[in-house]
Design a protein around this motif. Structure first.
Motif, short mmCIF file in Angstrom:
data_model
loop_
_atom_site.label_atom_id
_atom_site.label_comp_id
_atom_site.label_asym_id
_atom_site.label_seq_id
_atom_site.Cartn_x
_atom_site.Cartn_y
_atom_site.Cartn_z
N THR A 133 31.12 29.84 -32.19
CA THR A 133 30.89 28.70 -31.32
C THR A 133 31.05 27.41 -32.12
O THR A 133 31.09 27.42 -33.36
N VAL A 134 31.13 26.30 -31.41
CA VAL A 134 31.17 24.99 -32.07
C VAL A 134 29.93 24.82 -32.94
O VAL A 134 29.99 24.28 -34.06
N ASN A 135 28.79 25.28 -32.45
CA ASN A 135 27.56 25.15 -33.23
C ASN A 135 27.64 25.96 -34.52
O ASN A 135 27.13 25.53 -35.57
N ASN A 180 22.51 19.91 -32.85
CA ASN A 180 23.78 19.67 -32.16
C ASN A 180 23.47 19.42 -30.69
O ASN A 180 23.01 20.32 -29.98
N ALA A 209 36.32 27.38 -34.02
CA ALA A 209 35.32 28.35 -33.57
C ALA A 209 35.98 29.55 -32.92
O ALA A 209 35.60 30.71 -33.18
N PHE A 240 33.02 14.47 -31.80
CA PHE A 240 31.78 15.08 -32.27
C PHE A 240 31.22 14.15 -33.33
O PHE A 240 31.71 14.08 -34.46
N LEU A 272 37.14 21.43 -33.41
CA LEU A 272 36.02 22.33 -33.67
C LEU A 272 36.07 23.55 -32.76
O LEU A 272 35.77 24.67 -33.20
N ARG A 273 36.46 23.35 -31.52
CA ARG A 273 36.57 24.48 -30.59
C ARG A 273 37.66 25.46 -31.05
O ARG A 273 37.48 26.68 -30.98
N LEU A 309 36.42 17.13 -31.11
CA LEU A 309 35.71 18.27 -30.55
C LEU A 309 36.66 19.43 -30.27
O LEU A 309 36.31 20.60 -30.48
N ASP A 310 37.87 19.13 -29.83
CA ASP A 310 38.85 20.20 -29.60
C ASP A 310 39.18 20.93 -30.89
O ASP A 310 39.38 22.15 -30.89
N SER A 362 28.06 15.25 -29.12
CA SER A 362 29.45 15.27 -28.66
C SER A 362 29.59 14.29 -27.49
O SER A 362 28.72 14.21 -26.63
#
Length: 476
Positions: free
Chosen positions: A274-276, A401, A268, A442, A264-265, A261-262, A437
């Motif tokens: 954004t992550v989305n 998501n 982004a 994720f 993806l952040r 997840l980090d 997540s």
């Protein structure tokens, strides 16, 4: 007894043909922290003890006579958790491919209405000594966010040494009789008259514009440009006709993966999104790659169904609380950075169209006034083979998501390692990519109809490659 709204009951009222509107979740458990005594039998016993303590688990659907009004939920007087809970072993070597093949068979079958709308399987034999719980539940019982907030805490705890605290269930009442159900229908009908007047008074102008635009979107007609709309004009073309919107069959094909997840952040942030945005852009890359290999990349957009949670807080106890958004994907663009920018703008446009408080009238409000019997008839008519040539490509896929807990969770001292969701397909929608997540990861679950999309692992690998591509090309 609790009457469902028309929107909550939509998944059971609209199930028809090969459309089974439920969610299946894979929970992978690492038992090593719990010690050598934690095995599949121990996990099964824990679920037998914990699951009945959640009121959602005991809810049984009761239909009104002739389905003249919305169904009700009651606490099942005959509830027996062992009628819902099973054990399986995944074939060796217990890698994701073998686990996904097991999920294929679980996910394809419809839930009956003669008992609470869920089933679960304890799965032994995963690689590395891991165990799993596969949990299937009707979308009427909970949406994705509702499941995270209201179902997971039943058995999972943030403390490895203490189980979650839940109240003991009370003795249920008998099932309601015909007289009680008819009296509830009369009260429902009276409430619908008041509700319809409120909808008309509150949102007639806005509703007319919204419905007209939604019908244009879903019917596949070109969109008219709006002030400030400088996106590629091909996005305003009618959605493309591809194998992704062929009629589905009863078979299902599943795959799953996860990423940091980090990571993806960071991606982004580099793009100012954004992550989305990254998730949707990677999904778009995956669909483009699939079309390159199996069909042809159209010079027109794909259209995807994106559910947006409208819950005000984690304590929101609605069964379903989300709205529908349709997003057109620029699969025809070769440059992944340009695709990312267009997708970021399209998603922002959806958010701005909703406004800070959402629309005065949401499409979900209208399902309250549709008799369940009429909705079931319409769904069964829609899926008929004779109607197929008349159906426009409403949407090619669903991307969802779901934010989940970011601290590690435990089940009887065993650590929850990952969550992977598998969501429904609809009549002319052959792919669903849904992610949750959890604890810095994720987790993506992909569902397809193998008669039109033979290998969803191919989609999954292309999604991971899409993330790698955005990472490699991101601005410094």
């Amino acid at each position: 007894m609790e009457r469902l709204t028309g929107f909550d009951a939509l998944p059971v009222n609209a199930e028809a043909g090969a459309m089974n509107i439920h969610i299946t979740s894979l929970l992978v458990v690492d038992p090593r922290r719990a010690g050598p005594g934690f095995d599949a039998e121990r996990l099964y016993d824990l679920l037998v003890q914990r699951l009945p303590l959640n009121p959602l688990i005991r809810l049984r659907l009761v239909h009104k006579p002739f389905r003249i009004g919305q169904p009700v939920f009651v606490d099942d007087p005959d509830f027996d958790v062992r009628k819902h809970l099973y054990r399986l072993a995944v074939p060796a070597p217990g890698e994701p491919a073998q686990v996904a093949a097991l999920i294929d068979d679980i996910h394809r079958h419809r839930l009956g209405h003669d008992k609470p709308l869920w089933e679960a399987w304890v799965v032994d034999g995963l690689a590395g000594g891991r165990l799993a719980v596969v949990f299937k539940f009707s979308h009427t019982l909970a949406d994705g966010v509702g499941a995270v907030n209201r179902l997971l805490p039943t058995v999972l705890s943030p403390d490895p040494d203490h189980d979650p605290e839940l109240p003991e269930p009370v003795a249920p009442a008998p099932l309601p009789g015909t007289g009680v159900l008819l009296a509830d229908w009369i009260a429902e009908a009276a409430g619908n008259v008041v509700g319809a007047a409120r909808v008309v008074g509150r949102g007639t102008p806005q509703l007319g514009r919204m419905v007209a635009r939604r019908l244009i979107d879903m019917a596949g007609a070109p969109l008219r440009p709006r002030p400030g709309d400088d996106a590629d004009p091909r996005l305003r073309a009618a959605p493309a006709d591809t194998p992704l919107n062929r009629p589905i069959t009863e078979r299902r094909n599943s795959a799953y993966a996860d990423v940091s997840l980090d990571r993806l952040r960071d991606i982004a942030a580099a793009y100012g999104g954004t992550v989305n945005d990254v998730f949707v852009a990677a999904c778009t890359s995956a669909l483009r790659q699939w079309l390159l290999v199996h069909h042809t990349v159209p010079d027109a957009p794909l259209q995807v169904f994106v559910p947006i949670s409208t819950r005000s807080s984690a304590d929101d106890d609605a069964f379903n609380d989300w709205s529908l958004a349709l997003v057109r994907l620029p699969v025809f663009l070769e440059d992944p950075v340009e695709r990312m920018q267009v997708i970021h703008g399209a998603i922002n446009r959806v958010k701005s169209d909703r406004g800070p408080s959402g629309p005065a009238v949401d499409v979900a409000d209208l399902f309250q006034f549709v008799p369940p019997s009429l909705l079931t008839l319409a769904a069964n008519t829609y899926v008929r083979e004779e109607v197929a040539p008349l159906r426009p490509p409403f949407f090619h896929a669903c991307f969802s998501n779901i934010p989940g807990p970011q601290e590690p969770l435990w089940l009887g001292g065993a650590r929850l390692e990952g969550i992977y969701p598998f969501a429904p397909l609809f009549e002319d929608m052959n792919l669903n990519l849904t992610a949750v997540s959890y604890d810095g990861r994720f987790g993506l679950g992909v569902v397809g109809c193998p008669d039109n999309v033979p290998d969803v692992w191919e989609i999954t690998r292309a999604w991971e490659a899409g993330i790698d591509e955005l990472d490699r090309l991101r601005p410094q």
